[in-house]
Design an enzyme around this catalytic site. Structure first.
Site, PDB file in Angstrom:
ATOM      1  N   HIS A   1      -0.917  -7.579  -5.604  1.00  8.63           N
ATOM      2  CA  HIS A   1      -1.360  -6.227  -5.322  1.00  8.63           C
ATOM      3  C   HIS A   1      -1.263  -5.336  -6.544  1.00  8.63           C
ATOM      4  O   HIS A   1      -0.609  -5.674  -7.525  1.00  8.63           O
ATOM      5  CB  HIS A   1      -0.489  -5.651  -4.203  1.00  8.63           C
ATOM      6  CG  HIS A   1      -0.473  -6.509  -2.971  1.00  8.63           C
ATOM      7  ND1 HIS A   1      -1.237  -6.236  -1.864  1.00  8.63           N
ATOM      8  CD2 HIS A   1       0.206  -7.643  -2.685  1.00  8.63           C
ATOM      9  CE1 HIS A   1      -1.030  -7.167  -0.947  1.00  8.63           C
ATOM     10  NE2 HIS A   1      -0.154  -8.032  -1.413  1.00  8.63           N
TER      11      HIS A   1
ATOM     12  N   GLU B   1       2.710  -5.615  -1.977  1.00  7.55           N
ATOM     13  CA  GLU B   1       2.427  -4.293  -2.541  1.00  7.55           C
ATOM     14  C   GLU B   1       3.679  -3.419  -2.415  1.00  7.55           C
ATOM     15  O   GLU B   1       4.576  -3.708  -1.616  1.00  7.55           O
ATOM     16  CB  GLU B   1       1.258  -3.662  -1.778  1.00  7.55           C
ATOM     17  CG  GLU B   1       0.831  -2.265  -2.212  1.00  7.55           C
ATOM     18  CD  GLU B   1       0.583  -2.126  -3.714  1.00  7.55           C
ATOM     19  OE1 GLU B   1       1.535  -2.328  -4.495  1.00  7.55           O
ATOM     20  OE2 GLU B   1      -0.548  -1.795  -4.109  1.00  7.55           O
TER      21      GLU B   1
ATOM     22  N   HIS C   1      -5.849  -8.503  -5.112  1.00  4.29           N
ATOM     23  CA  HIS C   1      -6.706  -8.771  -3.940  1.00  4.29           C
ATOM     24  C   HIS C   1      -7.944  -7.883  -3.966  1.00  4.29           C
ATOM     25  O   HIS C   1      -7.939  -6.799  -4.543  1.00  4.29           O
ATOM     26  CB  HIS C   1      -5.936  -8.548  -2.640  1.00  4.29           C
ATOM     27  CG  HIS C   1      -5.565  -7.121  -2.382  1.00  4.29           C
ATOM     28  ND1 HIS C   1      -6.470  -6.172  -1.930  1.00  4.29           N
ATOM     29  CD2 HIS C   1      -4.395  -6.471  -2.533  1.00  4.29           C
ATOM     30  CE1 HIS C   1      -5.860  -5.004  -1.816  1.00  4.29           C
ATOM     31  NE2 HIS C   1      -4.601  -5.161  -2.179  1.00  4.29           N
TER      32      HIS C   1
ATOM     33  N   ARG D   1      -4.452  -9.687   2.914  1.00  2.00           N
ATOM     34  CA  ARG D   1      -5.497  -9.404   1.929  1.00  2.00           C
ATOM     35  C   ARG D   1      -5.283 -10.193   0.638  1.00  2.00           C
ATOM     36  O   ARG D   1      -6.248 -10.588  -0.026  1.00  2.00           O
ATOM     37  CB  ARG D   1      -5.626  -7.900   1.658  1.00  2.00           C
ATOM     38  CG  ARG D   1      -4.351  -7.194   1.181  1.00  2.00           C
ATOM     39  CD  ARG D   1      -4.509  -5.691   1.356  1.00  2.00           C
ATOM     40  NE  ARG D   1      -3.446  -4.866   0.806  1.00  2.00           N
ATOM     41  CZ  ARG D   1      -2.339  -4.491   1.444  1.00  2.00           C
ATOM     42  NH1 ARG D   1      -2.117  -4.888   2.678  1.00  2.00           N
ATOM     43  NH2 ARG D   1      -1.458  -3.705   0.849  1.00  2.00           N
TER      44      ARG D   1
END
Lengths: 282, 282
Positions: B208, B114, B36, B87
């Site tokens: 991520h 993430e 992202h 995100r």
């Protein structure tokens, strides 16, 4: 040093919780939110759109952002969403969910929720088509329950066989749709895919189109063929239905007949907008 | 086009049918990874983890550019995966918008999130260095398996307090390492994503830093010492070609130890790979 081993997540510990319905929650209401996509660039250009994949206009984006705020303010938190394969609806879905802080929910995209296909009228200007074919003929094509516009064949860019997004489905050589045939693919999809989610106590949002939503509300509110043709669902205004545990609509006192669901927002402004859509071929 | 083998026992049209039906694809398969774009908490230099902050305006530009690069390269995703964090979700939206693939199925999975930063979530990176020392923070950030202090059940950053994870069970005290991240990324990749690749679908994963580290560690056979320090720049598409056995076909433009290649200006990419290392320097 700082973390005990138990704080680390091992996959075996990450078990799915069983859904427990509290004993006091006997009569569950199920919430279904319908949103017609915001103004598109082709709405703006007053063209027959159908399955043509035009984007929202800037005003359309504002409309659906506002719709999202209304859904949030009403305390509705969608758990799962359905939309069509057309980006004006997909974007509408996203913007509403973004306002609700729920962009992470599962979203299913289905051609069965697409706008009604306009056959070989797709791409034509509405007023020019009236000038060419006459107001009555165009009104029939736009507002007949089961008389479809002329079909497109496979040489046309508007035939779904020429679009990879429809690769998984066989379409007839000559293709066009009426509201009747739109309903024939919307309602089974609703019953097979959306109702099960409602039954699982999921709040469902459907972001779709004028005619696919007409098909849906005709089914939900038992509206007859003559009435559904005249029914205008304004763009970007959330329409909320509550269903009981037998999947029957609980009529909302604020429902604007023949609908039994409630539009969110300024009721007078909404009524005015419902009138407005009729005027596109005057 | 696969070769058509004829058998004397087959019907006359069998070969024609075989030619028309899509065969099970034998590779090479295309996998697109994209981290992202810059997020608001990247800008504020905070430990983010599962905190759901949005992209910064620069991050939005980055990922629009990423989408354009994919389009120029002629890569058109057929199916997409992302995390539950906006995100990454929005990164994917922009990529889809630019490549004209808004309609493809998108699956959002917590397994692609993430790495959770436990009790460090929300803390400023430099201040954390001042408090605990550079070495300790480096261990927490870049150790393979030494976890940061956990988030406790009363913390707003504990997943039990987030509706996204309502159907999952978490330990009272929760944190993750790159190792435990890998433990949930890889099984997901194998069970969900590999079948799509084997079907011949072009897959894009928008995720991520650490969930992608986990994935490339597996794809490129990178060891535990190297992977924690491998920086994957934000918003740069990373393309892998895999053979029929799901082994990476090394790209000539790869930047070691990766065997996939980044799209875009290679010097700029290299410079950006260096840049991520400097977030705790004053």
């Amino acid at each position: 040093m700082f973390a005990t081993r138990s704080a680390l997540l091992s996959s075996s510990r990450l078990l799915s919780k069983k859904t427990v319905i509290p004993a006091f929650q006997i009569a569950n209401k199920h919430t279904l939110v319908l949103v017609r996509h915001g103004e598109s660039t082709w709405n703006l250009e007053n063209k027959f759109t159908g399955w043509y994949d035009c984007p929202l206009s800037p005003k359309g984006i504002e409309e659906v952002t506002e719709a999202g705020k209304l859904v949030k303010a009403a305390g509705i938190a969608p758990d799962v969403a359905f939309t069509s394969l057309l980006k004006r609806a997909i974007r509408t879905c996203f913007e509403v969910l973004d306002q609700c802080g729920r962009v992470w929910i599962p979203v299913t995209k289905a051609w069965e929720l697409n706008e009604r296909h306009y056959g070989n009228l797709q791409g034509l200007d509405k007023q020019e088509t009236v000038d060419k074919y006459g107001k009555d003929q165009v009104l029939i094509w736009r507002r007949s329950y089961d008389i479809p516009p002329p079909a497109v064949d496979k040489t046309s860019e508007h035939h779904p066989s020429n679009d990879p997004r429809y690769a998984g489905h066989d379409f007839p050589e000559e293709f066009t749709e009426s509201l009747a045939t739109t309903l024939d693919r919307v309602v089974p999809y609703f019953e097979e895919n959306i109702v099960p989610e409602l039954k699982k106590d999921q709040t469902v949002m459907v972001a779709a189109h004028g005619n696919s939503l007409r098909a849906l509300v005709k089914h939900l509110d038992n509206i007859d063929e003559a009435t559904i043709l005249e029914l205008n669902i304004p763009t970007g205004v959330p329409l909320v239905y509550e269903l009981d545990e037998n999947m029957k609509i609980i009529p909302n006192p604020k429902g604007m007949a023949p609908l039994r669901g409630e539009y969110l927002g300024d009721q007078d402004a909404i009524r005015a907008r419902i009138e407005g859509v009729k005027n596109q071929t005057k | 086009m696969t070769s058509i083998t004829s058998k004397t026992s087959e019907l006359p049209f069998a070969n024609l049918l075989k030619a028309c039906m899509a065969p099970a694809a034998e590779g090479p398969y295309t996998l697109v990874l994209i981290r992202h774009g810059e997020s608001e908490w990247n800008v504020e230099n905070k430990f983010t983890g599962w905190y759901d902050c949005p992209l910064s305006p620069k991050g939005v530009e980055e990922v629009i550019q990423a989408g354009k690069l994919l389009k120029e390269e002629g890569i058109k995703p057929d199916v997409a995966y992302t995390s539950l964090l906006q995100r990454a979700i929005k990164t994917l939206n922009h990529v889809q918008e630019e490549t004209g693939t808004m309609w493809i199925p998108v699956t959002r999975a917590w397994q692609l999130n993430e790495r959770h930063y436990g009790g460090l979530t929300g803390l400023d990176k430099v201040k954390t260095v001042e408090k605990h020392g550079e070495e300790q923070v480096l261990i927490w950030r870049r150790s393979y398996d030494i976890p940061p202090p956990p988030a406790t059940a009363d913390s707003p950053y504990h997943p039990a307090n987030d509706p996204k994870y309502a159907n999952l069970n978490f330990p009272e005290e929760f944190t993750e390492t790159l190792k435990t991240t890998l433990d949930r990324v890889l099984p997901y990749y194998e069970s969900k994503i590999v079948p799509d690749l084997k079907d011949g679908k072009v897959v894009v994963i928008a995720a991520h830093g650490n969930s992608l580290r986990a994935l490339v560690k597996h794809l490129d056979g990178i060891d535990e010492e190297t992977i924690p320090n491998l920086n994957i720049p934000t918003g740069v598409p990373l393309i892998y070609q895999l053979d029929g056995n799901m082994n990476v076909i090394p790209s000539e433009q790869a930047i070691a130890p990766l065997r996939g290649h980044y799209l875009g200006d290679q010097d700029e990419v290299r410079a950006r790979i260096e840049g991520v290392a400097n977030q705790t320097k004053k």
